[in-house]
Scaffold this motif. Structure first.
Motif, mmCIF file in Angstrom:
data_model
loop_
_atom_site.group_PDB
_atom_site.id
_atom_site.type_symbol
_atom_site.label_atom_id
_atom_site.label_comp_id
_atom_site.label_asym_id
_atom_site.label_seq_id
_atom_site.Cartn_x
_atom_site.Cartn_y
_atom_site.Cartn_z
ATOM 1 N N LYS A 441 21.613 -40.766 16.467
ATOM 2 C CA LYS A 441 21.776 -42.221 16.590
ATOM 3 C C LYS A 441 20.665 -42.827 17.441
ATOM 4 O O LYS A 441 20.060 -43.846 17.073
ATOM 5 N N HIS A 442 20.383 -42.197 18.589
ATOM 6 C CA HIS A 442 19.380 -42.771 19.482
ATOM 7 C C HIS A 442 17.956 -42.565 18.967
ATOM 8 O O HIS A 442 17.060 -43.343 19.283
ATOM 9 N N ASP A 445 17.750 -45.494 16.769
ATOM 10 C CA ASP A 445 17.636 -46.714 17.574
ATOM 11 C C ASP A 445 16.214 -46.899 18.099
ATOM 12 O O ASP A 445 15.690 -48.019 18.141
ATOM 13 N N ARG A 448 14.065 -48.310 15.470
ATOM 14 C CA ARG A 448 14.328 -49.722 15.204
ATOM 15 C C ARG A 448 13.670 -50.618 16.249
ATOM 16 O O ARG A 448 13.160 -51.692 15.953
ATOM 17 N N ASN A 449 13.705 -50.153 17.510
ATOM 18 C CA ASN A 449 13.163 -50.976 18.595
ATOM 19 C C ASN A 449 12.648 -50.057 19.690
ATOM 20 O O ASN A 449 13.351 -49.749 20.655
ATOM 21 N N SER A 453 14.075 -48.578 24.005
ATOM 22 C CA SER A 453 14.648 -47.244 24.136
ATOM 23 C C SER A 453 14.697 -46.841 25.603
ATOM 24 O O SER A 453 13.655 -46.719 26.259
#
Length: 495
Positions: A441-442, A445, A448-449, A453
């Motif tokens: 998941k991270h 993430d 995505r951005n 982070s």
């Protein structure tokens, strides 16, 4: 030759399977090869049986199998003839395996078959095909039956390897999980009696421990990479593809050989083939890499898939992935402590159960062994990527695996202090029992951005060895070859 004596008649299920193998081997396509087969059988058996020319090709093959099945040594001789006509083919191996599975005596009396046939007639649950495959796992191709009654009767035609449950007994145990309570109890009671009569209570207990309802509906593709013992640039890639969430262990697929440069591409092909096989399923899918110690540094989570589509992407974007320890999986002597720690981890996956290794832990002989003997520890974070060759008594990973710790984490480039901060952050944001899923998941993430982070991108290359002992492969003790046995349905978590 005389008709065969002292053995039960060969049922239609196994005769059909024998004919199917001959069809796949091409004997239905070529009349001349069938004629040659009959001639060789006459010579070998000293029996003048004939096959009518006017029959269709498959019907002729049925006549050949039926004729051999009533003669002493008839089917073994037919297997010899097949090897003579199609030497070295997989069909020869399959045919010989079917012949070897012929029952030496009736496993199930006709009266018992009829009793269960009446109770199971018309019962065709979603897990029927998986139950048949599990029960007749040495029979290929696996026989197909319209309902559980036909499967029960048909599997009574097959024998088992020494020390294993007859397929019909295994089927009764597996299909019981799909039945209503009273019928399930009757089937299990009957299986208990058969196992006691055959002195196979241990085999039934092992099977019973494996047959549990599927908890996730998730399909798994297990990919094992093994280095060649002679050629340092040569690897074997084997895979086990689960096509039914309730069917475990899945059959072993084709093994391919690749060099270092070809590994990623061959894995991508294996995944692509799995997706084609799964095209009609709507289940989730996860991929697990079973790796020897020397290959644990392979960045498999970032290997590219969908190469043939022209837009390859990292594996972790499409699938949960897990790294498994080949050495631990293939050494049964370590499984008890491993299962014990996993059970504790499933109940309490907290940061308080995580041991963060220190650089000085390996200075004293067996210092880490002493630390990990405390059953408080269920997960560990290593100070660095494990070296390819362990030093027993002074090795972080060796000590962790020997003690049965099911979760091991490290990073290939950053310090253990930084990894500790990341793991603690993960534990604070969510349940560590979902660590592999959180890792994925991270990673997404961060894509995505990147600027937001909180781990500075470190988690992108975090290595998580997540070893669930309830999902095992049939590996030989101390090696990588398949053996009878295998794993159970799993406590499903993957990264």
């Amino acid at each position: 030759m005389s008709a065969r004596q002292g053995r039960p008649p060969i049922g239609i299920a196994i005769r059909r399977a024998l004919v199917d193998v001959l069809v796949v081997a091409g004997f239905a396509d070529d009349k001349s090869i069938r004629t040659l087969m009959v001639a060789e059988l006459r010579r070998a058996l000293d029996n003048p049986f004939t096959v009518p020319d006017q029959l269709a090709p498959r019907a002729q093959l049925i006549e050949i199998v039926n004729g051999c099945s009533v003669l002493d040594n008839g089917l073994p001789t037919l297997a010899d003839v097949l090897e003579f006509l199609r030497p070295g083919t997989k069909e020869c191996t399959q045919f010989r395996g079917l012949v070897d599975s012929l029952p030496l005596r009736d496993v199930v009396p006709e009266s018992e078959q009829e009793r269960f046939r009446q109770q199971l007639e018309g019962f065709a649950p979603p897990g029927l095909r998986a139950a048949v495959r599990r029960a007749a796992r040495h029979v290929f191709p696996a026989p197909a039956f319209p309902d559980a009654a036909e499967a029960f009767s048909g599997l009574a035609d097959f024998n088992a390897a020494p020390g294993e449950l007859p397929p019909v007994v295994a089927f009764a145990e597996v299909i019981a999980a799909e039945c209503e309570e009273q019928l399930a109890a009757n089937l299990r009671k009957w299986a208990d009696g058969q196992a006691h009569r055959l002195r196979l209570e241990g085999a039934l207990r092992e099977l019973r421990s494996q047959v549990t309802p599927s908890r996730s509906g998730r399909l798994h593709l297990m990919i094992m990479i093994s280095p060649d013992p002679v050629d340092a640039d040569r690897y074997e890639i084997s895979h086990w593809r689960q096509d039914d969430p309730g069917d475990w262990p899945p059959p072993r697929g084709e093994t391919v050989v690749a060099n270092t440069a070809e590994l990623e591409d061959e894995v991508a092909k294996t995944i692509s083939a799995a997706e084609e096989a799964w095209s009609e399923s709507d289940a989730e899918a996860a991929i697990e890499f079973v790796l020897p110690r020397g290959l644990l540094d392979l960045p498999v989570h970032s290997w590219r898939t969908e190469r043939e589509l022209g837009g390859p992407q990292p594996l972790y974007m499409a699938y949960p992935t897990v790294i498994r320890s080949l050495e631990r999986m293939s050494s049964r002597r370590s499984h008890r402590v491993w299962r014990r720690r996993w059970a504790s981890w499933a109940q309490e996956p907290s940061v308080e159960r995580v041991y963060f290794c220190e650089p000085g832990d390996t200075e004293d002989h067996q210092h880490l062994d002493a630390i990990f003997s405390d059953e408080r520890w269920l997960m560990t974070v290593l100070t660095a990527t494990p070296p390819a060759n362990p030093i027993p008594g002074r090795d972080e990973l060796f000590a962790a695996l020997r003690a049965g710790l099911p979760v091991v984490v490290w990073h290939p480039t950053v310090s253990s202090e930084v990894v500790r901060e990341v793991v603690t952050w993960l534990a604070g944001s969510d349940d560590l029992g979902n660590l592999p899923a959180l890792t994925r998941k991270h990673r997404l993430d961060a894509l995505r951005n990147r600027s937001s982070s909180p781990d500075g991108g470190i988690i992108g290359d975090l290595v998580v060895l997540w070893d669930d002992p309830s999902r095992m492969l049939p590996l030989a003790d101390g090696g990588t070859g398949p053996v009878p046995g295998g794993g159970a349905d799993e406590h499903d978590r993957a990264s």
